[in-house]
Design a protein around this motif. Structure first.
Motif, PDB file in Angstrom:
ATOM      1  N   UNK A 139       1.083  -1.416   0.074  1.00 47.78           N
ATOM      2  CA  UNK A 139      -0.213   0.142   0.515  1.00 47.78           C
ATOM      3  C   UNK A 139       1.058   1.354   0.010  1.00 47.78           C
ATOM      4  N   UNK A 140       0.296   2.452  -1.009  1.00 46.94           N
ATOM      5  CA  UNK A 140       1.735   3.579  -1.249  1.00 46.94           C
ATOM      6  C   UNK A 140       0.611   4.935  -1.084  1.00 46.94           C
ATOM      7  N   UNK A 141       0.900   5.880  -0.790  1.00 48.38           N
ATOM      8  CA  UNK A 141       0.231   7.213  -0.905  1.00 48.38           C
ATOM      9  C   UNK A 141       0.510   7.083  -2.287  1.00 48.38           C
ATOM     10  N   UNK A 142      -0.046   8.555  -2.580  1.00 43.80           N
ATOM     11  CA  UNK A 142      -0.451   9.137  -3.824  1.00 43.80           C
ATOM     12  C   UNK A 142       0.962  10.547  -4.189  1.00 43.80           C
ATOM     13  N   UNK A 143       0.975  11.419  -5.728  1.00 44.80           N
ATOM     14  CA  UNK A 143       1.312  11.830  -5.409  1.00 44.80           C
ATOM     15  C   UNK A 143       0.926  13.377  -6.337  1.00 44.80           C
ATOM     16  N   UNK A 144       1.222  14.740  -5.372  1.00 44.89           N
ATOM     17  CA  UNK A 144       0.785  15.806  -6.352  1.00 44.89           C
ATOM     18  C   UNK A 144       1.952  16.507  -7.132  1.00 44.89           C
ATOM     19  N   UNK A 145       1.784  16.889  -8.098  1.00 43.25           N
ATOM     20  CA  UNK A 145       2.847  18.076  -9.006  1.00 43.25           C
ATOM     21  C   UNK A 145       2.373  19.718  -8.995  1.00 43.25           C
ATOM     22  N   UNK A 146       2.525  20.507  -7.635  1.00 42.06           N
ATOM     23  CA  UNK A 146       2.152  21.413  -8.873  1.00 42.06           C
ATOM     24  C   UNK A 146       2.684  21.859  -9.480  1.00 42.06           C
TER      25      UNK A 146
END
Length: 282
Positions: free
Chosen positions: A109-116
Motif C-alpha cells: 500500500x503506497x501513498x499518492x503524489x501531487x505535483x504543482x
C-alpha cells in the motif's frame, strides 16, 4: 511498449510503462506525455518539442526523484488550483503483498503524489502539504478526473485494488476563475471525441482535447475545463471539430459551463451548482 513506441529512461533502459497522461503543461499548444513506471524506475515526463520530437525532462522538471520508490499506475494532468497551469497527479500501489517484509521504502500500500506546476517547466511535490487524504497508503490503480459536483473544481476518483474507491475534492486556496465546455458533434461524432479547444484569456492561452479513455483503465470527464486564475473572461475560444471545420466563440464570462453544439454555437450555459461534500485535498 506504448503503441509502436518503446520508451526508455535517460540511461537508455526500457521501462515498465503503466499509466499515461497527456497535458500542455507549458502552454506551447503541444501535449507532453507523463508515464508512470515500476519501482526503481522513475515516472517519466516527455516534453513535446514539436515535429514528433520528445525530450525526457523528468529530472529537470522535478518529477523523477519522488516517484522512484513506488509502483505507479494511474496519472493525470489537471489544474488542481484553477490557476491556468496543469498540475500532475499519480497513484501508486505494489503488485506483490510480500514486499512488506522487505526493508525498502515502497510497500504494498503506497501513498499518492501531487505535483504543482511552477509555471517555469518544473513541478513541486506538494503531496505532504495538501492534507492527509492523499497520504493514506492504498493499493491504487485507476485515476479519473472530472468536475463531479459541478462547482468549478476538478475532482479525482481513485480505483483501489483493495478496498473501495476514493474521491478527492480540492478545497481552500485562492478562489480562482474557470470555464468549462461540453461539446456535442453533429457532422463529427456526437461525443466530439478528438475535438480540440483553444481558449485565450489575455496572455493566457490553453489547449484541451476531448479524449476517450485516460490514464489506466479509466475515463475522464469529457468536458473541457480550463482554470483562469484571476481572469474573469475568456476573450476567444476556437473549437476545431473532428469533421474539420473550426468554430469561434468570443467574450465568454468565466465561472460558467457552456454547452456547444457543432455548427450552432452555445446552446446552453450556466453558473456553478454547489454539490455534496467529499474527502478533501486541502
Amino acid at each position: 511498449m506504448l503503441g509502436r513506441f518503446c520508451f526508455v529512461s535517460q540511461d537508455g533502459v526500457e521501462q515498465a510503462n503503466m499509466g499515461v497522461a497527456l497535458g500542455d503543461y507549458q502552454h506551447t499548444g503541444r501535449f507532453s506525455i507523463a508515464i508512470t513506471h515500476f519501482s526503481d524506475e522513475y515516472a517519466a515526463l516527455f516534453r513535446n518539442d514539436g515535429d514528433m520530437n520528445f525530450t525526457d525532462v523528468s529530472y529537470a522538471a522535478g518529477i523523477a526523484p519522488p516517484t522512484t520508490p513506488y509502483v505507479g499506475w494511474g496519472d493525470a494532468f489537471f489544474d488542481f488550483d484553477n490557476d491556468g497551469w496543469p498540475d500532475l497527479f499519480m497513484v501508486n500501489g505494489h503488485v506483490y503483498p510480500q514486499v512488506d517484509s522487505l526493508d525498502i521504502i515502497g510497500k504494498y500500500r503506497e501513498p499518492k503524489l501531487l505535483f504543482l506546476n511552477q509555471h517555469n517547466g518544473t513541478f513541486k511535490d506538494v503531496s505532504k502539504l495538501v492534507g492527509p487524504a492523499i497520504q493514506i497508503p492504498q493499493v491504487s490503480r485507476g485515476v479519473a478526473v472530472g468536475d463531479l459536483f459541478n462547482d468549478g473544481r476538478l475532482d479525482i476518483v481513485i480505483e483501489n485494488l483493495k478496498g473501495g474507491p476514493m474521491i478527492l475534492q480540492p478545497q481552500g486556496g485562492p478562489a480562482n476563475h474557470w470555464i468549462s465546455f461540453e461539446l456535442e458533434g453533429t457532422k463529427s461524432n456526437r461525443l466530439a471525441l478528438n475535438a480540440r479547444v483553444k481558449a485565450a484569456s489575455g496572455d493566457l492561452v490553453q489547449v484541451g482535447e476531448v479524449l476517450s479513455g485516460g490514464s489506466y483503465l479509466s475515463q475522464n470527464d469529457l468536458r473541457i475545463h480550463f482554470g483562469l486564475g484571476d481572469r474573469s473572461q475568456v476573450d476567444k475560444v476556437e473549437i476545431m471539430w473532428p469533421a474539420g471545420k473550426p468554430e469561434i466563440l468570443t467574450n465568454l464570462a468565466a465561472d460558467h459551463f457552456y454547452r456547444v453544439k457543432e455548427g450552432e454555437g452555445i446552446v446552453r450555459s450556466g453558473q456553478i451548482e454547489r454539490g455534496a461534500e467529499s474527502e478533501s485535498l486541502m
